[in-house]
Write a protein that holds these residues in place. Structure first.
Motif, PDB file in Angstrom:
ATOM      1  N   CYS A   3      45.433  55.680 -64.533  1.00  0.00           N
ATOM      2  CA  CYS A   3      44.804  56.227 -63.106  1.00  0.00           C
ATOM      3  C   CYS A   3      44.795  54.966 -62.084  1.00  0.00           C
ATOM      4  O   CYS A   3      45.527  55.380 -61.005  1.00  0.00           O
ATOM      5  CB  CYS A   3      43.495  56.876 -63.443  1.00  0.00           C
ATOM      6  SG  CYS A   3      43.268  58.122 -64.524  1.00  0.00           S
ATOM      7  N   HIS A  30      50.768  64.111 -63.478  1.00  0.00           N
ATOM      8  CA  HIS A  30      49.330  63.596 -63.744  1.00  0.00           C
ATOM      9  C   HIS A  30      48.142  64.253 -62.973  1.00  0.00           C
ATOM     10  O   HIS A  30      46.847  64.511 -63.372  1.00  0.00           O
ATOM     11  CB  HIS A  30      49.401  62.049 -63.399  1.00  0.00           C
ATOM     12  CG  HIS A  30      48.249  61.519 -63.875  1.00  0.00           C
ATOM     13  ND1 HIS A  30      47.915  60.950 -64.811  1.00  0.00           N
ATOM     14  CD2 HIS A  30      46.970  61.044 -62.898  1.00  0.00           C
ATOM     15  CE1 HIS A  30      46.399  60.522 -64.788  1.00  0.00           C
ATOM     16  NE2 HIS A  30      46.261  60.476 -63.682  1.00  0.00           N
ATOM     17  N   CYS A  34      44.457  65.417 -64.200  1.00  0.00           N
ATOM     18  CA  CYS A  34      43.422  64.500 -64.010  1.00  0.00           C
ATOM     19  C   CYS A  34      42.717  64.771 -62.929  1.00  0.00           C
ATOM     20  O   CYS A  34      43.126  64.535 -61.660  1.00  0.00           O
ATOM     21  CB  CYS A  34      43.811  63.065 -64.114  1.00  0.00           C
ATOM     22  SG  CYS A  34      42.854  61.726 -63.716  1.00  0.00           S
ATOM     23  N   CYS A  37      42.147  61.681 -60.187  1.00  0.00           N
ATOM     24  CA  CYS A  37      42.983  61.303 -59.647  1.00  0.00           C
ATOM     25  C   CYS A  37      43.150  62.408 -58.463  1.00  0.00           C
ATOM     26  O   CYS A  37      43.688  62.013 -57.329  1.00  0.00           O
ATOM     27  CB  CYS A  37      44.362  61.209 -60.269  1.00  0.00           C
ATOM     28  SG  CYS A  37      44.178  59.583 -61.043  1.00  0.00           S
TER      29      CYS A  37
END
Ligand SMILES: [Zn+2]
Lengths: 217, 187
Positions: A3, A30, A34, A37
């Motif tokens: 991350c 991603h 996540c 993030c």
């Protein structure tokens, strides 16, 4: 994907418009997985929006005129050149000046004989022009290549080119009195003894005549 | 516009001072913006921006017409401002807060004068807050952030203005943005 290192770096690249298609795909992938993030990305976008929203500031009133007033003065030579470019007739006049100057130099070197602008009642002896006692010259007097002795009177300006003024013979009788306070001529005295003075004198005369020509129109 | 500016520059180079007026008029807000956002104080910003234009004028013969004038001009303004910040350095940290408040005065005064609707006052307060946070950044991050968000200046131009590699500009923009994110995320 890490991350902090990779994902955040890609977010900044995205904001700089530097992402390749492949990187963009990886970042999107991603972010979908996540939430940390996602949140980070949201905050970054909000930050840039806020910075942009602080908006441009405007310069104070009169800023431009203040700057213009504080600029160093324009070089005279340049202004003169520009002036000439805009005024071709005067440029022709400038060329005339240059030609005239070159003839002035020649005149300075060649002309070694004593000359005087008026002859009546004046004596010329050993390169000296004498205004004898009792003689009054009415008008300006110009003496070239010689000295001038005034024993009489001149009602006008005196110009001596390449020579000196010699005080009258009566001088020794006036000891104790500053002879420079005694003026035997009513106008101005101009002595021209150097080539640059000579040029200046010629220029001044030329300019004076041009101006008076201009004012005649 | 760049063509018009280039033409004006040619005239200034030939010695026509009056042609410089259009250049000043065209770039005054941008240059002032850079100085104000970096130094934080309206008076000093005006002084710096004015000095930047005067230097641009006296050094106009060193400007290469094939290059971008804005980059050249912003570089003069940025260098002058960075120099000024450096000279103030000893009390820089103590000063940051105070200088932030000077900006606040300007905005709150504006708000009071014009009796703005509540949300606009709020937005002015917010702007002041952001301005203050940009000023709290160390100068090397502050300069890239200010330039980056002035008309979305390309990174390449910023690199030329600050005379640093593009890679360094990117790193600084990223760090500056991260620092601001931490300050602004709760806004
Ligand atoms: Zn993540």
């Amino acid at each position: 994907m890490d991350c902090n290192k990779q994902a955040v770096a890609l977010m900044h690249k995205y904001m700089d418009g530097d992402l390749t298609q492949e990187e963009e795909r990886r970042l999107r992938h991603h972010l979908q997985a996540c939430s940390t993030c996602q949140n980070h990305f949201h905050e970054l976008k909000k930050t840039t929006t806020l910075i942009k929203n602080t908006g441009p500031v405007s310069a104070p009133k009169n800023f431009t005129s203040n700057v213009m007033a504080n600029l160093p003065k324009e070089k005279k030579k340049k202004r003169y050149t520009r002036f000439l470019q805009k005024h071709p007739i005067l440029t022709a006049a400038a060329v005339f000046f240059i030609l005239m100057f070159s003839s002035v130099f020649t005149t300075w070197n060649q002309d070694q004989q004593v000359t005087v602008s008026k002859q009546e009642n004046l004596e010329i002896r050993d390169n000296t022009v004498i205004v004898p006692e009792g003689v009054t010259v009415n008008g300006d007097l110009v003496v070239r290549n010689g000295d001038l002795r005034i024993e009489g009177q001149i009602n006008g300006d005196v110009t001596i080119i390449n020579g000196d003024i010699i005080e009258g013979q009566a001088d020794h009788q006036l000891e104790g009195i500053d002879s420079s306070t005694l003026q035997a001529y009513s106008g101005e005295l101009t002595e021209v003894n150097k080539i640059h003075e000579w040029v200046w004198y010629q220029t001044k005369n030329a300019i004076t005549s041009i101006f008076s020509f201009g004012s005649d129109e | 516009m760049e063509t018009m500016i280039k033409q004006k520059i040619k005239e200034v180079k030939k010695g026509d001072q009056s042609a410089f007026e259009d250049i000043v008029s065209f770039y005054q807000n941008k240059v002032y913006h850079i100085c104000f956002r970096m130094i934080g104080n309206a008076y000093e910003a005006e002084d710096l921006a004015q000095e930047a234009f005067i230097r641009a004028y006296t050094n106009i013969h060193t400007f290469d017409n094939r290059r971008k004038f804005s980059t050249w001009l912003y570089r003069i303004a940025t260098n002058l401002t960075i120099d000024r910040i450096r000279k103030k350095k000893p009390d820089y940290h103590l000063d940051a807060q105070v200088r932030g408040t000077e900006g606040l005065d300007m905005y709150s005064q504006l708000a009071a004068d014009q009796a703005l609707p509540e949300e606009e006052v709020e937005s002015l307060e917010l702007q002041t807050y952001i301005h203050k946070e940009i000023l709290a950044l160390p100068p090397k991050y502050r300069s890239v952030i200010v330039l980056r968000y002035l008309d979305e200046l390309p990174l390449q131009d910023i690199a030329e203005i600050l005379d640093i590699p593009v890679g360094t500009v990117k790193t600084r923009v990223h760090r500056g943005r991260e620092a601001l994110r931490k300050k602004l995320r709760h806004v």
